[in-house]
Design a protein around this motif. Structure first.
Motif, short mmCIF file in Angstrom:
data_model
loop_
_atom_site.label_atom_id
_atom_site.label_comp_id
_atom_site.label_asym_id
_atom_site.label_seq_id
_atom_site.Cartn_x
_atom_site.Cartn_y
_atom_site.Cartn_z
N GLU A 160 0.81 -1.22 0.00
CA GLU A 160 0.00 0.00 0.00
C GLU A 160 0.85 1.27 0.00
O GLU A 160 0.47 2.28 -0.59
N VAL A 161 1.99 1.24 0.69
CA VAL A 161 2.81 2.46 0.78
C VAL A 161 3.88 2.48 -0.32
O VAL A 161 3.97 3.43 -1.09
N LEU A 162 4.70 1.44 -0.39
CA LEU A 162 5.80 1.46 -1.36
C LEU A 162 5.38 1.02 -2.76
O LEU A 162 6.12 1.21 -3.72
N GLY A 163 4.21 0.41 -2.90
CA GLY A 163 3.68 0.11 -4.22
C GLY A 163 4.16 -1.19 -4.85
O GLY A 163 4.01 -1.38 -6.06
N PHE A 164 4.69 -2.10 -4.03
CA PHE A 164 5.06 -3.41 -4.60
C PHE A 164 3.81 -4.18 -5.00
O PHE A 164 2.73 -3.96 -4.45
N LYS A 165 3.98 -5.09 -5.94
CA LYS A 165 2.87 -5.91 -6.44
C LYS A 165 3.01 -7.33 -5.92
O LYS A 165 4.12 -7.85 -5.76
N ASP A 166 1.88 -7.96 -5.72
CA ASP A 166 1.82 -9.32 -5.22
C ASP A 166 2.34 -10.30 -6.28
O ASP A 166 1.85 -10.28 -7.41
N SER A 167 3.31 -11.14 -5.94
CA SER A 167 3.76 -12.17 -6.88
C SER A 167 3.10 -13.50 -6.56
O SER A 167 2.36 -14.06 -7.36
N ASP A 168 3.34 -14.03 -5.37
CA ASP A 168 2.71 -15.27 -4.94
C ASP A 168 3.10 -15.56 -3.50
O ASP A 168 3.76 -14.75 -2.85
#
Ligand SMILES: [Fe+2]
Length: 310
Positions: A160-168
């Motif tokens: 939510e803050v740093l903007g990483f995306k879910d991989s698995d």
């Protein structure tokens, strides 16, 4: 948004050992060090990517995240809006990190994060021993796997803050390993992963990816000849497809040395879950060495978190 892991810094009493471990074992190149003895390593044309500073204990000193120049102020605002105090680095700090501009803050588990752009190049990369080089470029240095005290707080911060995306996710070893990638159409499967261990914070491993499978084999030979502790034998992960082994570094965290990691196109990526960390291999020693970069985490009280006096 964060584009990749640009650089990483550690503090360690064993910093001098990296002068041989880096070039001779990993194939990295020694960069100009610091006046205080800091050892800096290159793995590509960037001025440096890994720094090991003198320190009394083995610690993860900072994670350096690369952001697009146009996103730099946007990211600072996002982090501030989430309640973190962001400091803009001066020219001296930017020079030390070999970037055009940076800002830093202490994240939710006491780890220092640095946002930067303009990673400076040096001379063409010359590996410390014969090898084919490292996979970097837009994928950055590699990936970092952190031990975090609380999964929900880690997900909230990194997504939510740093903007990483879910991989698995991998459900194994009695916990849930969560993997995150950077936005993009050809991103590393994960630039960051977290291993929740209640009450603890630490650095599990740094992954460096090489251009050729033979480089993995040669490094494995060197490590066995030198009797350096191998923390996981050769194996392949089911999610990023990395063929790798894990070696204990002189500074108490592990280094994954791998080949063949997959890339993610975020537009088409499908989330998945796995029930084992490896398809084959990755066997640990009978008596595993506990990571040294691991310490109890004491959450701040609500008054400390808000800076309010009571
Ligand atoms: Fe890894």
């Amino acid at each position: 948004m964060i584009r990749n892991l640009s650089y990483i810094g550690f503090a360690s009493p064993a910093y001098e050992e990296w002068r041989t471990f880096g070039p001779e074992v990993l194939g990295a190149e020694l960069a100009a060090g610091g006046d205080d003895g800091t050892v800096r390593l290159r793995v590509d044309d960037a001025a440096w990517r890994v720094a090991i500073h003198p320190g009394e204990a083995d610690e993860l000193a900072y994670l350096g995240w690369d952001v697009a120049p146009a996103d730099f102020d946007v990211m600072i605002t996002r982090v501030q809006a989430a309640g973190f105090s962001v400091q803009r680095g001066d020219a001296s700090l930017a020079g030390d990190r070999a970037v055009a501009e940076l800002a830093w803050f202490v994240g939710p588990f006491g780890l220092r994060h640095e946002l930067s752009h303009g990673c400076q190049s040096g001379a063409p990369f010359a590996p410390g021993r014969a090898m084919s080089g490292f996979v970097t470029g837009e994928q950055g240095l590699g990936h970092a796997v952190l031990i975090v005290p609380e999964l929900a707080a880690a997900e909230e911060f990194f997504i939510e803050v740093l903007g990483f995306k879910d991989s698995d996710t991998i459900h194994a070893m009695g916990t849930h390993l969560r993997f995150f990638h950077c936005a993009g159409t050809a991103a590393r499967h994960h630039t960051l992963a977290v291993v929740p261990i209640p009450g603890m914070v630490g650095m599990h491993h740094l992954m460096l990816e090489v251009n050729a499978l033979d480089d993995v084999g040669h490094a494995l030979d060197l490590i066995n000849e030198r009797e350096i502790p191998l923390m996981m034998t050769l194996g392949r992960h089911p999610n990023d497809r990395m063929l790798s082994f894990y070696v204990r570094t002189p500074s108490g965290f592990d280094l994954e040395y791998g080949y063949g990691g997959r890339l993610i196109d975020d537009r088409t990526w499908q989330l998945a879950e796995f029930d084992a960390i490896s398809e084959w291999g990755h066997k640990s020693p009978a008596v595993p060495l506990l990571p040294a970069v691991l310490r109890p985490f004491q959450p701040a009280t609500s008054s400390e978190a808000t800076g309010a006096s009571t």
